[in-house]
Design an enzyme around this catalytic site. Structure first.
Site, short mmCIF file in Angstrom:
data_model
loop_
_atom_site.label_atom_id
_atom_site.label_comp_id
_atom_site.label_asym_id
_atom_site.label_seq_id
_atom_site.Cartn_x
_atom_site.Cartn_y
_atom_site.Cartn_z
CE LYS A 128 3.58 6.03 1.97
NZ LYS A 128 4.34 6.50 0.63
CB VAL A 129 4.80 -0.73 -3.14
CG1 VAL A 129 5.57 -0.70 -4.30
CG2 VAL A 129 4.37 -2.11 -2.59
#
Length: 560
Positions: A128-129
């Protein structure tokens, strides 16, 4: 204009509270209104600085927690969000997204993640950037438009800045029309999320993209991670291969197929502890089956969820401030907290280390503080985030009342130091008495059987029989342990009583020989300086210490 912090607000309206959210405070209505208003004002200040000035006054994860807490408190006391407290009120841009940006529901624990996985098939996992979400529109293969997330339906036109970013593909290999959604991120060298956290990378990207001019140097530091091709094929592997062919290589490099919870947990831990080129705050689970793009909405979809990492810093609400008085009279302020989770550990209290530090910070019940784990083990206070008003009075012990010669006997405010002395006396560093610890001494004090450090020498079965919780067996074991103290050597007794330590253990001879030394005589001993000499002289001449030595002599203790 919508930024990642505003996404937090949108998610709050839709999904369950985060794992660090607490139960409802036990406040009267007036107190609740004041606390909610104070937190709202602080968040509004952060929002104004962040959105209008491009300055972040608080870390992203603490901001997110403050938002969660505000909405939780409002829910507890049936308060509707105010327009002033809604960051989305100023976020809506003028450019419509061709396909709305969906949010992500957060799964808050292992069981919730496992249940989600078990009910689905053909799953993939990605980091989850932690960056800023955008829509990219290509026409005839050329980048035509980049739109900030905004409120999920409308955003700002970021095309001019996007054209300067080398990390965004400007021209596709084929002359096709294409719509993508992804995350602009700040490039980090071998970044290990589990060691250094998010580094406020999200705020940095937001600040850069909100500028009127983006410098070439800053543009070179921005990367792009594509996480959605709304009109693409259902097969995720085919999507990833096509994206890589067009130049969006991060998506395929950091996507993995999974079929079980154990596989998901493996990749979550792997990406948390191994180098990545961007900051992350968890992982995202996708299933291949999803709704057609025409049905996407600015809300969480059924085909993807987030599984966030434990927070590195937690926003904690101070319930009580108490002061621990140690054996030598040192005063240590302790903050009692509403429980929060750090690294999957529940933290209920944190030490401030010294009275001087507490006085400088002036933390009171109701304040909100940031805490983290030192060495991933010991809770520590980082900073005060929000002060509660009106300030709550705190009973603060006077430092001058407590020192290495105070509280040999019970007196007002002396119980804690005396209890610490007794615990030291019976511990491994003292007389090493088995089956006796702090709780035992506390019970004896509360029962009125101990008023001084050596009163226990004459305890007998009859006196113990009057104390609740002491049966025949436990009383016999306690008395045997106490009586074994009489066989301990003189040097061990001196340590147990708390004689100031000497570098070379210059304590030869009996009590009377040691007590006869004055400060000059002590200082003449090798390794003893002026300060320690004064402490030793004061110890052996203190009236209460002298009285204890007489008690020990009468009891037949060796050396006295």
């Amino acid at each position: 204009m919508m930024t990642p912090r505003l996404l937090t607000y949108l998610l709050l309206m839709l999904f369950p509270l985060a794992p660090w959210a607490q139960g409802c405070p036990d406040w009267p209505a007036d107190k609740a209104r004041d606390e909610i208003s104070a937190l709202q004002r602080q968040i509004s200040l952060w929002d104004d600085s962040y959105h209008r000035l491009g300055q972040s006054l608080i870390s992203d994860e603490l901001y997110d927690q403050a938002r969660w807490r505000l909405e939780q408190w409002r829910g507890c006391f049936a308060q509707a969000p105010s327009a002033a407290g809604n960051p989305l009120s100023s976020a809506r841009g003028s450019v419509a997204h061709p396909v709305p940006h969906t949010g992500l529901e957060k799964r808050v624990n292992d069981r919730a993640v496992a249940d989600w996985i078990q009910a689905r098939s053909d799953l993939w996992i990605q980091p989850k950037v932690d960056g800023v979400a955008v829509t990219l529109v290509y026409r005839a293969g050329r980048l035509a438009q980049v739109i900030s997330r905004g409120d999920g339906l409308f955003g700002q036109d970021w095309t001019a800045s996007a054209r300067k970013i080398p990390g965004i593909v400007q021209q596709l290999p084929e002359a096709i029309d294409l719509l993508l959604q992804g995350e602009l991120y700040w490039r980090l060298e071998a970044h290990i999320q589990g060691e250094t956290g998010g580094l406020n990378a999200r705020s940095k990207i937001s600040g850069l993209m909100n500028r009127q001019q983006l410098s070439d140097a800053d543009a070179a530091g921005i990367g792009l991670f594509i996480w959605a091709w709304p009109q693409g094929p259902a097969d995720i592997r085919q999507q990833l291969d096509s994206l890589a062919h067009w130049g969006f290589v991060d998506s395929r490099r950091y996507s993995q197929p999974i079929g079980t919870f154990e596989q998901a947990r493996h990749w979550r831990a792997f990406w948390l502890g191994h180098p990545l080129p961007f900051a992350t705050d968890g992982v995202v689970l996708h299933q291949s089956q999803r709704a057609p793009a025409s049905r996407w909405q600015a809300s969480a979809p059924y085909w993807a969820v987030a599984w966030k990492y434990p927070v590195i810093k937690a926003l904690a609400h101070v319930r009580q401030v108490r002061f621990k008085i140690g054996r030598t009279g040192r005063i240590t302020p302790i903050l009692e907290l509403d429980p929060v989770l750090l690294d999957d550990r529940q933290i209920k209290r944190v030490s401030l280390g010294s009275l001087k530090r507490w006085q400088a910070l002036d933390i009171r019940p109701g304040d909100q503080v940031s805490i983290s784990l030192a060495g991933q083990v010991i809770p520590r206070l980082d900073q005060v985030i929000l002060r509660s008003y009106p300030r709550v009075d705190v009973a603060v012990p006077l430092a001058s009342d407590f020192h290495h010669l105070s509280c040999w006997r019970l007196a007002p405010a002396c119980e804690e130091q005396l209890l610490a002395r007794l615990t030291w006396l019976s511990g491994k560093q003292g007389l090493d008495l088995p089956h006796i610890g702090r709780e035992t001494w506390s019970n004896l004090i509360q029962a009125g059987q101990i008023n001084g450090l050596v009163d226990w020498l004459n305890l007998d079965e009859t006196e113990l029989a009057t104390i609740d919780g002491f049966g025949d067996r436990s009383s016999a074991r306690l008395l045997a342990s106490l009586r074994s103290a009489r066989q301990r050597p003189f040097a061990q007794w001196l340590t147990a009583l708390g004689v100031p330590p000497t570098a070379r253990n210059n304590l030869a001879g009996g009590w009377h020989a040691l007590a006869a030394r004055d400060t000059q005589a002590w200082q003449a001993e090798a390794g003893i300086g002026p300060g320690r000499a004064a402490q030793l002289s004061a110890f052996f001449r203190d009236p209460q210490v002298v009285a204890m030595s007489e008690t020990l002599r009468a009891a037949g203790i060796d050396g006295f």
